[in-house]
Design a protein around this motif. Structure first.
Motif, mmCIF file in Angstrom:
data_model
loop_
_atom_site.group_PDB
_atom_site.id
_atom_site.type_symbol
_atom_site.label_atom_id
_atom_site.label_comp_id
_atom_site.label_asym_id
_atom_site.label_seq_id
_atom_site.Cartn_x
_atom_site.Cartn_y
_atom_site.Cartn_z
ATOM 1 N N ASP A 57 -17.357 -11.759 -5.541
ATOM 2 C CA ASP A 57 -16.248 -10.823 -5.374
ATOM 3 C C ASP A 57 -14.955 -11.639 -5.315
ATOM 4 O O ASP A 57 -14.702 -12.354 -4.341
ATOM 5 C CB ASP A 57 -16.440 -10.002 -4.093
ATOM 6 C CG ASP A 57 -15.401 -8.900 -3.936
ATOM 7 O OD1 ASP A 57 -14.762 -8.541 -4.940
ATOM 8 O OD2 ASP A 57 -15.267 -8.384 -2.810
ATOM 9 N N VAL A 58 -14.138 -11.543 -6.364
ATOM 10 C CA VAL A 58 -12.908 -12.323 -6.490
ATOM 11 C C VAL A 58 -11.749 -11.558 -5.855
ATOM 12 O O VAL A 58 -11.510 -10.402 -6.184
ATOM 13 C CB VAL A 58 -12.593 -12.616 -7.973
ATOM 14 C CG1 VAL A 58 -11.294 -13.381 -8.111
ATOM 15 C CG2 VAL A 58 -13.746 -13.372 -8.624
ATOM 16 N N GLY A 59 -11.025 -12.218 -4.938
ATOM 17 C CA GLY A 59 -9.970 -11.536 -4.210
ATOM 18 C C GLY A 59 -10.569 -10.575 -3.210
ATOM 19 O O GLY A 59 -10.175 -9.411 -3.123
ATOM 20 N N CYS A 60 -11.517 -11.074 -2.426
ATOM 21 C CA CYS A 60 -12.351 -10.218 -1.557
ATOM 22 C C CYS A 60 -11.599 -9.656 -0.362
ATOM 23 O O CYS A 60 -12.045 -8.678 0.253
ATOM 24 C CB CYS A 60 -13.574 -10.993 -1.072
ATOM 25 S SG CYS A 60 -13.166 -12.426 -0.036
ATOM 26 N N GLY A 61 -10.456 -10.266 0.003
ATOM 27 C CA GLY A 61 -9.733 -9.775 1.169
ATOM 28 C C GLY A 61 -10.593 -9.811 2.414
ATOM 29 O O GLY A 61 -11.273 -10.797 2.686
#
Length: 234
Positions: A57-61
């Motif tokens: 998950d890219v840019g998962c926050g």
């Protein structure tokens, strides 16, 4: 890219870092993410099948999507550049009992480290916040195994999306903090598809995500004029 060669906007990172402690509050500024997460999760699972897969998950926050994919049986990694958001994500694992490998690293650097490693890569609500979306798309493609799936969600660029995603969501309905989005960074599906083709991705599928302000319900529908998800194969 910034002066350090990192494909991130420092102001965008700071914007979300300031809100990080509220990430898991379903009634906070992140309520829309909580509301749309089941739709995104089911769409990914139905197309690609999460159980037993290696997922990034890219840019998962704060980990809303990452955790839900892990709960579906995926071996999940989440990456982000916000220290505060990643701390919140890691703390929430103590409450949920889910397992996610969270890392602070750019997607481009991870692509050099782990090429062709993941069965599924997701990059949700991030492309409209980075200086060079094509670089992110290329890295996501490079990280994915042959025959794998790559998912992007973002916002279309047209008068309706400006009215709905900025004027409506940020100023009238106050679903999001003012300044969350910058219209010029929105991507038309044709632009995203072109960048994906240039990155070696194919077989695009697209679905729109709509919001009814009266019923306050989000739905996946053919209407891609504002929010949309595109899925590709490697």
């Amino acid at each position: 890219m910034d002066n350090d060669g990192i494909n991130a906007d420092p102001m965008e990172l700071e914007k979300f870092s300031q809100l990080a402690h509220r990430w898991w509050d379903p009634n906070s500024e992140f309520k829309p993410l909580h509301d749309i997460n089941p739709l995104r999760l089911n769409y990914i699972d139905q197309l690609a099948g999460l159980e037993g897969k290696k997922v990034l998950d890219v840019g998962c926050g704060g980990g809303i999507l990452s955790e839900s994919m892990a709960a579906r049986g995926a071996d999940t990694t989440g990456i982000d550049l916000s220290d505060k958001a990643l701390k919140v994500a890691k703390l929430h694992l103590l409450e949920s009992g889910n397992q996610v490998d969270y890392r602070k690293i750019t997607v481009e650097m991870l692509a050099q480290e782990l090429p062709n490693h993941f069965d599924i890569v997701t990059c949700m609500e991030m492309l409209e916040h980075v200086p060079d979306p094509a670089s992110v798309i290329q890295a996501c493609a490079d990280l994915t195994k042959p025959g794998g799936w790559v998912f992007f969600s973002t916002i279309n660029r047209n008068p309706k999306s400006y009215l709905y995603a900025i004027i409506g969501a940020e100023y009238i309905l106050k679903l999001l903090p003012r300044g969350t989005h910058e219209y010029a960074k929105f991507l038309k599906p044709s632009e995203l598809a072109r960048m994906a083709r240039n990155a070696g991705l194919s077989d695009a599928k697209i679905i729109g995500m709509t919001y009814n302000p009266i019923t306050k319900i989000y739905a996946l529908e053919p209407d891609t004029s504002v929010n949309y998800i595109m899925a590709f194969r490697t």
